[in-house]
Design an enzyme around this catalytic site. Structure first.
Site, PDB file in Angstrom:
ATOM      1  N   GLY A  54       0.834  -1.199   0.000  1.00 52.34           N
ATOM      2  CA  GLY A  54       0.000   0.000   0.000  1.00 52.34           C
ATOM      3  C   GLY A  54       0.868   1.248   0.000  1.00 52.34           C
ATOM      4  CB  CYS A  81       5.375  -4.264   0.371  1.00 51.88           C
ATOM      5  SG  CYS A  81       6.248  -2.702   0.041  1.00 51.88           S
ATOM      6  CE1 TYR A  82       0.990   1.140   5.405  1.00 46.51           C
ATOM      7  CE2 TYR A  82      -0.625  -0.632   5.359  1.00 46.51           C
ATOM      8  CZ  TYR A  82      -0.199   0.588   5.853  1.00 46.51           C
ATOM      9  OH  TYR A  82      -0.956   1.245   6.787  1.00 46.51           O
ATOM     10  CG  HIS A 168       5.861  -6.035  -4.135  1.00 44.21           C
ATOM     11  ND1 HIS A 168       4.552  -5.848  -3.731  1.00 44.21           N
ATOM     12  CD2 HIS A 168       6.523  -4.893  -3.807  1.00 44.21           C
ATOM     13  CE1 HIS A 168       4.430  -4.647  -3.188  1.00 44.21           C
ATOM     14  NE2 HIS A 168       5.607  -4.052  -3.221  1.00 44.21           N
ATOM     15  CD  GLU A 170       2.902  -8.808  -4.971  1.00 46.47           C
ATOM     16  OE1 GLU A 170       2.608  -7.636  -4.703  1.00 46.47           O
ATOM     17  OE2 GLU A 170       3.637  -9.511  -4.241  1.00 46.47           O
ATOM     18  CG  ASP A 225     -15.399 -10.876 -19.576  1.00 41.27           C
ATOM     19  OD1 ASP A 225     -14.661 -11.875 -19.583  1.00 41.27           O
ATOM     20  OD2 ASP A 225     -14.957  -9.712 -19.514  1.00 41.27           O
ATOM     21  CE  LYS A 364     -11.122 -10.465 -20.336  1.00 40.92           C
ATOM     22  NZ  LYS A 364     -12.444 -10.115 -20.901  1.00 40.92           N
TER      23      LYS A 364
END
Length: 508
Positions: A54, A81-82, A168, A170, A225, A364
């Site tokens: 964040g 992180c944050y 991070h 991710e 979608d 997606k």
């Protein structure tokens, strides 16, 4: 057997969607929720919790911090992180600002026998993005990784299954990131049994139970979608479903007739509404992107309300909202990146019993998997993404009929040449947009002062991050020549080389 879930608590970081995506790649169901809603955390009963990055500083009075009750739930927690700093701060450690932060790729050294780093190389590259860092770890925490400038790059209290990393894991730049998530999933004791086939079966069953004999109206755009949502509902409620395709005049060239041709072959109640002039009138004089999105979103709803009255009482409205739409439209105190017309663009009052969004928690690529499970043809499952607001957000500034025609023709040329060159198979999304910039040109020995077209093509697996594709120069050159020569009102063609982030995939 209850579905196990890992919960991601969102503190407003730019990579939060990716965290959920990485957990799902481990075949574990994951949701993102606002960090400040502890009641929701307790209600969901997660088997593990991840605290995201964040933009704030934990030591400020107005910072968004996790409730200390979260650390009493008895489930494993991973701070990123944050989120790592928030864990340290709440549990009694200290976090301070540093003169020079760490940004980008950094070498991280791990040590000890941490379960979180099982199988991870002792030295590897990770992605850093911070100006604050943990100076002292809380009581009973040990340090498990460091960088040259960050002595506490990771810490843990294994007795309580609390783990924290300053980097991070991710993002793709962190080489060992997926191993770290896989290890955390194992720490949470997950069965790893979440599959798309079970999602489809469960969703159809839940829709049947929810809707019963109610009448359903589906907002069908022809994209993957809304198409997958329509087939899910068709399996759940059969002929009680009516699919409405609204041609808002902001579609790609010839798209309205193509969509109609495709869905006439499905066993659906299909209605096509021509509303192009109506939408253009609503957009006259509007230049601000968020305002355009909200106008288009509201007008969609009004059209559907009118159709529902003509076909009789309708209880539910179905939309093809997917998870990136939800997250980018804002969770809790997180920033709104852009209001998607089927999320943040909805008006306050909607004349339906309820809006049903069966794909709301899918990314997606997961939607495409669901389409295959439902037996949709591959050409439909892999169709190019197209935003609900259509060309309204690919035209910078005011939307007019003239501008729509320009971008439709330019986009058709671009897509045709990309397909002919055989490079379309590697692209996640590609399109032409009309900038609001006019520039001087020379055509036929005369001066022109016309618009510039911007071309965009990206590579991505989840649409949360993306990089600009390197289209062969001879293909771009051919596209540019054709657009300038064949599309009236254009004298310049540009190629967008920006990744996401910092840009979005669409222009507005």
């Amino acid at each position: 057997m209850a579905r196990e879930m890992i919960l991601v608590l969102d503190f407003g970081g730019q990579y939060n969607q990716l965290i959920a995506r990485r957990v799902r790649e481990c075949n574990v169901y994951c949701e993102v929720h606002a960090a400040e809603n502890f009641d929701k955390v307790r209600e969901l009963k997660p088997v593990g919790i991840i605290l995201t990055g964040g933009p704030q500083s934990v030591y400020r009075d107005d910072s968004n911090l996790p409730s200390d009750e979260i650390f009493k739930l008895g489930v494993p927690i991973l701070g990123i992180c944050y989120g790592a700093q928030a864990m340290a701060h709440v549990l009694g450690g200290t976090v301070k600002s540093v003169t020079a932060g760490e940004y980008g790729k950094t070498e991280v050294e791990v040590f000890g026998t941490s379960k979180l780093f099982a199988g991870v190389e002792k030295k590897s590259v990770a992605w850093m993005s911070h100006t604050d860092r943990i100076f002292t770890a809380p009581e009973n925490f040990s340090v498990t990784a460091a960088t040259k400038d960050c002595p506490i790059a990771a810490m843990e209290n294994p007795a309580k299954n609390f783990y924290a990393v300053q980097f991070h894991p991710e993002v793709v730049h962190t080489v060992e990131g997926m191993k770290i998530f896989s290890n955390f999933v194992d720490i949470c004791g997950c069965r790893r049994d979440w599959k798309m086939s079970s999602f489809v079966a469960d969703t159809v069953a839940n829709l049947k139970a929810k809707i019963g004999g109610g009448k359903v109206l589906c907002a069908l755009s022809g994209g993957v979608d809304s198409s997958v949502a329509a087939v899910l509902l068709s399996k759940a409620v059969g002929k009680n479903l009516t699919c409405v395709f609204v041609d808002h005049g902001l579609l790609r060239k010839n798209e309205a007739s193509e969509v109609e041709a495709v869905f006439k072959n499905f066993d659906l109640n299909f209605i096509k509404i021509d509303a192009g002039e109506r939408f253009l009138n609503k957009l006259r004089g509007i230049v601000e992107p968020e305002r355009k999105r909200k106008i288009i979103g509201e007008e969609f709803i009004r059209v559907f309300e009118e159709v529902s009255k003509k076909i009789g009482a309708v209880d539910y409205l179905v939309q093809g909202t997917i998870y990136p739409d939800v997250i980018e439209s804002g969770l809790g105190k997180s920033a709104v990146i852009k209001s998607h017309h089927n999320v943040g663009g909805l008006p306050d009052f909607v004349d339906f019993k309820e809006i049903v969004e069966p794909l709301r928690l899918l990314f997606k690529d997961e939607v495409r998997q669901a389409g295959r499970e439902l037996g949709l043809p591959e050409n439909l499952v892999n169709r190019q993404p197209f935003p609900g607001p259509g060309l309204g957000i690919r035209i910078i500034g005011e939307v007019t009929a003239e501008k729509v025609a320009i971008v439709q023709d330019a986009d058709a040329i671009y897509r045709e040449e990309i397909f002919k060159a055989g490079v379309d198979k590697n692209l996640a999304q590609y399109f032409a947009a009309l900038t609001n910039m006019r520039s001087v040109g020379v055509m036929g020995d005369g001066r022109t002062y016309d618009f510039a077209i911007a071309l965009r093509a990206v590579l991505t697996s989840d649409f949360m991050t993306a990089e600009a594709a390197q289209i062969p120069w001879n293909v771009l050159n051919r596209v540019a020549n054709r657009i300038v020569n064949e599309v009236k009102g254009v004298n310049r063609v540009l190629y967008d080389c920006t990744s996401k982030p910092p840009a979005t995939i669409e222009f507005e």
